[in-house]
Design an enzyme around this catalytic site. Structure first.
Site, short mmCIF file in Angstrom:
data_model
loop_
_atom_site.label_atom_id
_atom_site.label_comp_id
_atom_site.label_asym_id
_atom_site.label_seq_id
_atom_site.Cartn_x
_atom_site.Cartn_y
_atom_site.Cartn_z
N TYR A 108 13.04 55.21 50.34
CA TYR A 108 13.16 53.93 50.61
C TYR A 108 14.24 53.40 51.34
O TYR A 108 14.13 52.74 52.34
CB TYR A 108 13.19 53.07 49.32
CG TYR A 108 12.96 51.64 49.12
CD1 TYR A 108 12.17 50.93 49.60
CD2 TYR A 108 14.13 50.96 48.75
CE1 TYR A 108 11.92 49.68 49.53
CE2 TYR A 108 14.17 49.48 48.86
CZ TYR A 108 13.07 48.77 49.32
OH TYR A 108 12.99 47.64 49.15
N ASP A 126 -3.81 41.10 51.68
CA ASP A 126 -3.21 42.39 51.12
C ASP A 126 -4.49 43.48 50.84
O ASP A 126 -5.51 43.39 51.22
CB ASP A 126 -3.05 41.92 49.57
CG ASP A 126 -1.74 42.75 49.06
OD1 ASP A 126 -2.03 44.00 48.52
OD2 ASP A 126 -0.72 42.45 48.48
N LYS A 166 13.93 51.75 55.10
CA LYS A 166 14.55 50.40 55.60
C LYS A 166 15.54 50.58 56.71
O LYS A 166 15.55 49.61 57.55
CB LYS A 166 15.10 49.83 54.41
CG LYS A 166 13.99 49.50 53.20
CD LYS A 166 13.27 48.22 53.75
CE LYS A 166 12.16 47.73 52.76
NZ LYS A 166 11.14 46.97 53.17
#
Ligand code: NAD
Ligand code: SER
Length: 316
Positions: free
Chosen positions: A144, A36, A148
């Site tokens: 978003y 991360d 996607k």
């Protein structure tokens, strides 16, 4: 199975923590590397290796993949729907370039498999509201959702053009208690449990009759692993699979919570997230996932509510 070396990017996030722990149970602690940009989530501490990776830095990613002999990548780093609307160019950049970096490295290093999640956010106001099918009109209105949808077609492209075995699910809103959500429109359905346990009340940023597709995290983790373990020949969808479990509104989940906390009070103050929610389907048809790899959810609203409240109350 024991020869796999899995890299989970975005491992400190809402899904990443639980997915990393589940993968470590199956493949062994040292075979699953958590990665991360931010620090290691406390729930992952001492459960296996952690490396700091910025998925936007392709060279850094490539070096880690070679150095650690990685064979599979799960890419979870992204900016979600509500946060994405506040900074569209950042959301587009991370959601697209992060995916392309992973797909390129997977192609160059001939990785066995890649997992990348899509979302119900690919659907827009012109998609069917109820039982939205796998293939339908798809015209997303959020950055978003656009990222996607484009990402799904990049996955499809890398599979057909370069043979990268990349697999994907269109997750509904995911509900969990272990690690905090990252800025989605469906987050109200998590906040409501914390409000109920902390002070018997919650103000919803969505209207009372806003139905959305949702899923409890244990079902989402199982779906992810089942898809990744399915024989490649069974998979007819190389963009992203619809999956479904529960569909409810803020008023319905409040009624369910009241069965456990009779004094619970919900109020409503819809904000900019209402328009995002209104653009999405209320329920999803996941019959293709059922047919191809036998997907079936286990948690309904009642069972999920009981489990969420028990666990949040325990941690209080
Ligand atoms: P999250 O925001 O909780 O976690 C994302 C993680 O990625 C964070 O820990 C963040 O620090 C990390 N990250 C961000 N930028 C990074 C970078 N440049 N390099 C490395 N790591 C970086 O998100 P989540 O809810 O766990 O979602 C994971 C994936 O699942 C996303 O692709 C999201 O779109 C998708 N998804 C989530 C839901 C949901 O309800 N949670 C629903 C549909 C799809
Ligand atoms: N839970 C996610 C969001 O609301 C759906 O992708 O953004």
């Amino acid at each position: 199975m024991s020869k796999q070396k899995i890299l989970v990017i975005g491992a400190s996030g809402q899904i990443g923590v639980e997915l990393t722990l589940a993968l470590r149970k199956i493949y062994g602690a040292n075979s699953v590397i958590a990665a991360d940009l931010r620090e290691e989530n406390p729930l992952l501490k001492d459960t296996g290796p952690y490396v700091s990776i910025d998925v936007m830095n392709k060279e850094m990613l490539h070096v880690q993949v070679i150095r650690q002999n990685v064979t599979q990548i799960y890419l979870l780093a992204a900016i979600l729907s509500a946060t994405g609307e506040k900074n569209p160019s950042l959301a587009w950049h991370l959601n697209m370039q992060g995916l392309l970096n992973v797909l390129d490295v997977a192609k160059e290093e001939k990785l066995h498999k890649v997992y990348w999640p899509s979302s119900i956010a690919v659907f827009g106001p012109t998609s069917p509201k109820k039982n939205c099918p796998q293939q339908t009109v798809i015209e997303p209105i959020t950055v978003y959702g656009i990222s996607k949808y484009a990402g799904e077609f990049w996955c499809n492209y890398y599979f057909h053009k370069y043979g990268v075995d990349v697999r994907s699910l269109r997750y509904p809103g995911l509900i969990s208690y272990k690690s905090s959500p990252g800025g989605g429109t469906t987050d109200y359905a998590i906040e409501i449990f914390h409000g109920a346990v902390a002070h018997n009340s919650y103000t919803s940023f969505l209207q009372k009759d806003t139905y959305l597709p949702m899923m409890y995290m244990p079902d989402a983790i199982r779906a992810t692993i089942e898809l990744m373990e399915a024989p490649a020949g069974n998979l007819s969808v190389r963009t992203s699979y619809n999956i479904a479990a529960i569909s409810f509104s803020p008023a319905e989940i409040a009624t369910e919570i009241k069965k456990h906390i009779p004094d619970f009070v919900i109020t409503y103050a819809p904000d900019y997230r209402q328009a995002i929610a209104d653009s999405w389907p209320q329920s999803i048809d996941d019959s293709v996932a059922h047919k191809d790899w036998n997907w079936k959810p286990e948690y309904d609203l009642t069972r999920m509510t009981t489990d969420m409240l028990e666990n949040i109350q325990k941690g209080k």
